[in-house]
Design an enzyme around this catalytic site. Sequence first.
Site, PDB file in Angstrom:
ATOM      1  N   ASN A  42      31.409   7.286  20.562  1.00  0.00           N
ATOM      2  CA  ASN A  42      32.046   7.231  19.247  1.00  0.00           C
ATOM      3  C   ASN A  42      33.542   6.972  19.395  1.00  0.00           C
ATOM      4  OD1 ASN A  42      32.118   9.911  20.312  1.00  0.00           O
ATOM      5  ND2 ASN A  42      32.363  10.807  18.292  1.00  0.00           N
ATOM      6  N   GLU A  44      37.049   7.050  16.760  1.00  0.00           N
ATOM      7  CA  GLU A  44      37.498   7.438  15.431  1.00  0.00           C
ATOM      8  C   GLU A  44      38.752   6.665  15.028  1.00  0.00           C
ATOM      9  OE1 GLU A  44      37.668  11.735  15.823  1.00  0.00           O
ATOM     10  OE2 GLU A  44      35.473  11.834  15.701  1.00  0.00           O
ATOM     11  N   GLU A  55      25.948   5.812  18.590  1.00  0.00           N
ATOM     12  CA  GLU A  55      24.685   5.061  18.473  1.00  0.00           C
ATOM     13  C   GLU A  55      24.947   3.628  18.017  1.00  0.00           C
ATOM     14  OE1 GLU A  55      25.457   8.029  17.322  1.00  0.00           O
ATOM     15  OE2 GLU A  55      23.699   9.315  17.081  1.00  0.00           O
ATOM     16  N   CYS A  89      23.341   5.971  11.048  1.00  0.00           N
ATOM     17  CA  CYS A  89      22.840   5.438  12.325  1.00  0.00           C
ATOM     18  C   CYS A  89      21.318   5.331  12.315  1.00  0.00           C
ATOM     19  CB  CYS A  89      23.318   6.301  13.489  1.00  0.00           C
ATOM     20  SG  CYS A  89      25.076   6.062  13.830  1.00  0.00           S
TER      21      CYS A  89
HETATM   22  N1  THU Z   1      28.888  11.213  15.702  1.00  0.00           N
HETATM   23  C1  THU Z   1      28.262  10.338  16.534  1.00  0.00           C
HETATM   24  O1  THU Z   1      28.900   9.518  17.201  1.00  0.00           O
HETATM   25  N2  THU Z   1      26.907  10.394  16.614  1.00  0.00           N
HETATM   26  C2  THU Z   1      26.139  11.376  16.061  1.00  0.00           C
HETATM   27  O2  THU Z   1      24.936  11.402  16.266  1.00  0.00           O
HETATM   28  C3  THU Z   1      26.779  12.412  15.229  1.00  0.00           C
HETATM   29  C4  THU Z   1      28.188  12.139  14.852  1.00  0.00           C
HETATM   30  C5  THU Z   1      30.354  11.236  15.698  1.00  0.00           C
HETATM   31  C6  THU Z   1      31.075  10.761  14.487  1.00  0.00           C
HETATM   32  C7  THU Z   1      32.400  11.480  14.622  1.00  0.00           C
HETATM   33  O3  THU Z   1      33.240  10.761  15.512  1.00  0.00           O
HETATM   34  C8  THU Z   1      32.043  12.790  15.308  1.00  0.00           C
HETATM   35  O4  THU Z   1      30.779  12.570  15.916  1.00  0.00           O
HETATM   36  C9  THU Z   1      31.945  13.987  14.359  1.00  0.00           C
HETATM   37  O5  THU Z   1      31.154  13.684  13.259  1.00  0.00           O
END
Ligand code: THU
Length: 127
Positions: A42, A44, A55, A89
């Site tokens: 991920n 941000e 994902e 996702c």
């Molecule tokens: N996030 C993911 O990358 N995948 C998940 O399955 C759950 C949430 C990320 C989004 C954000 O950067 C952080 O986790 C908190 O929500």
Amino acid sequence: MNYEEMIKLAESASKNAYVPYSKFPVGACVLTDDGNIFTGCNFENSSFGMTICAERNAIGSAIAAGERKVKAIAIFSPNMYNCTPCGACRQVISEFRSDSGVDIITKLEDGIKIYTLDELLPESFVL
Ligand code: THU
């Protein structure tokens, strides 16, 4: 590549997560119908809504390489056992689902858990 190995690759990918706001790193590992592996983390943004989940990052790499069919996806966060994909996702995974379905693998305290996409996104919208 077995599912435990995919979780390990997701764990490695999570180390590259860019998460200054949530401090919640996530990694994902995709297996395609062609037997190829793609990982993602991920990342941000100060405009929070632009955040990309692990994902979708992993699936984006698969798409960029010309792949279209996701057979399995493993997800790992060091902050949470059984880290399942968010709703957005799940819909993106559904778009690129293998004809044989998609397994979604998470890490438990002891071992792994395997869901099907149909379990996590029942009655999904498909054109
Ligand atoms: N996030 C993911 O990358 N995948 C998940 O399955 C759950 C949430 C990320 C989004 C954000 O950067 C952080 O986790 C908190 O929500």
